[in-house]
Design an enzyme around this catalytic site. Structure first.
Site, mmCIF file in Angstrom:
data_model
loop_
_atom_site.group_PDB
_atom_site.id
_atom_site.type_symbol
_atom_site.label_atom_id
_atom_site.label_comp_id
_atom_site.label_asym_id
_atom_site.label_seq_id
_atom_site.Cartn_x
_atom_site.Cartn_y
_atom_site.Cartn_z
ATOM 1 N N PRO A 104 0.757 -1.282 -0.113
ATOM 2 C CG PRO A 104 0.077 -0.983 2.372
ATOM 3 C CD PRO A 104 0.672 -1.801 1.396
ATOM 4 C CB CYS A 105 3.048 2.927 -2.428
ATOM 5 S SG CYS A 105 2.353 2.373 -4.185
#
Length: 164
Positions: A125-126
């Site tokens: 989850p950047c």
């Protein structure tokens, strides 16, 4: 290697795997060209676990992914990507916070660069990484997608006081 293209609320997603692990998840129009030059043949019948878990995530019923991942990158990038997977659903971190967790508070820019090369968007989850002020910064899928993903994860209690 093989790949599949699936529909999602944020547009088509290309899943890339090596037969055992997911090694890439890219947006249509990904802003940073994937480092993989050969995605292998297209096989839209594969990737069942990833398809199911992404569907659950977008439906709001999954908060964590349980997939075998094998991102390709430098040792430093892999450290950053591993930290990204530890950011809880519905929370954000700054590049500086991640740099401090790595033991080098001055490495925020390097963390940002590694974040931008994350090859497994959404699952790693950047999108949960924001600027120092809490504002949205660049995202390989574009800021509209980043807003969508953060909004999807926003805790219900936070929605009560929202004006928009």
């Amino acid at each position: 290697m093989k790949h599949a293209v699936i529909a999602s609320p944020i547009g088509p997603l290309t899943l890339v795997g090596d037969g055992e692990a997911l090694i890439g998840l890219y947006f249509d129009g990904h802003l940073r060209t994937p480092r993989l030059t050969d995605l292998g043949p297209r096989d839209d019948d594969g990737f069942e676990a990833a398809k199911r878990q992404l569907g659950e995530y977008f439906a709001g019923t999954r908060r964590e992914f349980d997939l075998e991942l094998a991102p390709r990158g430098s040792a430093f990038e892999k450290q950053v990507w591993a930290l990204l997977t530890k950011i809880p659903y519905g929370e954000t971190r700054t590049y500086g916070q991640l740099a401090a967790e790595l033991g080098d508070p001055g490495a925020a820019q390097a963390v940002g660069n590694a974040n931008g090369w994350n090859p497994i968007s959404v699952v790693v989850p950047c999108h949960r990484v924001v600027g120092t002020s809490g504002g949205l910064t660049g995202y390989a899928g574009g800021l509209t997608r980043k807003r969508f993903l953060l909004s999807l994860e926003e805790p219900p209690a936070a929605e009560v006081g929202r004006l928009f």
